[in-house]
Motif scaffolding. Sequence first.
Motif, PDB file in Angstrom:
ATOM      1  N   ASN A 169      -2.166   8.667 -10.802  1.00 41.94           N
ATOM      2  CA  ASN A 169      -3.268   7.849 -10.304  1.00 41.94           C
ATOM      3  C   ASN A 169      -4.457   8.722  -9.913  1.00 41.94           C
ATOM      4  O   ASN A 169      -5.593   8.438 -10.284  1.00 41.94           O
ATOM      5  CB  ASN A 169      -2.808   7.001  -9.119  1.00 41.94           C
ATOM      6  N   GLU A 202      -6.229   9.827 -12.903  1.00 46.70           N
ATOM      7  CA  GLU A 202      -6.613   8.703 -13.757  1.00 46.70           C
ATOM      8  C   GLU A 202      -5.818   8.657 -15.056  1.00 46.70           C
ATOM      9  O   GLU A 202      -6.346   8.391 -16.134  1.00 46.70           O
ATOM     10  CB  GLU A 202      -8.117   8.707 -14.017  1.00 46.70           C
ATOM     11  N   PHE A 245      -3.373   6.431 -16.599  1.00 47.83           N
ATOM     12  CA  PHE A 245      -2.928   5.063 -16.399  1.00 47.83           C
ATOM     13  C   PHE A 245      -2.200   4.540 -17.637  1.00 47.83           C
ATOM     14  O   PHE A 245      -2.346   5.093 -18.729  1.00 47.83           O
ATOM     15  CB  PHE A 245      -4.135   4.152 -16.134  1.00 47.83           C
ATOM     16  N   GLU A 291      -6.095   1.420 -11.114  1.00 49.46           N
ATOM     17  CA  GLU A 291      -5.208   2.074 -10.147  1.00 49.46           C
ATOM     18  C   GLU A 291      -3.774   1.657 -10.434  1.00 49.46           C
ATOM     19  O   GLU A 291      -3.499   0.525 -10.787  1.00 49.46           O
ATOM     20  CB  GLU A 291      -5.589   1.627  -8.732  1.00 49.46           C
ATOM     21  N   LYS A 298      -0.075   2.255  -8.278  1.00 48.12           N
ATOM     22  CA  LYS A 298       0.458   2.877  -7.071  1.00 48.12           C
ATOM     23  C   LYS A 298       1.797   2.278  -6.687  1.00 48.12           C
ATOM     24  O   LYS A 298       2.138   1.164  -7.058  1.00 48.12           O
ATOM     25  CB  LYS A 298      -0.521   2.786  -5.916  1.00 48.12           C
TER      26      LYS A 298
END
Length: 142
Positions: A95, A98, A100, A111, A113
């Motif tokens: 995260n 970046e 993803f 994001e 998480k």
Amino acid sequence: MIIDNLRNYIRTCPYLDTFNNAIRVNVNYLEPSPDTYSIEEIPIEPIMKKYVNGDSIRQYAFIFTSREPYGADVLQNIDNSGFYEKFAEWIESNNDNEIFPLLDNGLEPLEIKVTSTGYAFAVTEDTAQFQVQMRLKYLKKK
């Protein structure tokens, strides 16, 4: 589909191999045998914010879960907990950098998480289901 993209993303976790020598990640089904993984959707309000142009910030909540050997063997139980600590650190690092999941159809990840620590959820005599709750936040363009 978002869940398939998440599945492919999680399969790249370097700790899956060292944890149980398998990278099979099911969707909404956790096998009864030890050393298996699954991603399961959590009901949640998907829209976090709407813009006047029709774009929206959305969230997708899910659980990453596994069934592991469990019992009086303290080292095994420490390994189980240790895996989820490493997994959470991997997600946090991705995260921050970046990295993803790839999303389709005009969806842009913002994001990813972990929203809970890893914990034993369902325990039997010799196995336990461990899980961690997660959330993907993304932009959906109209």
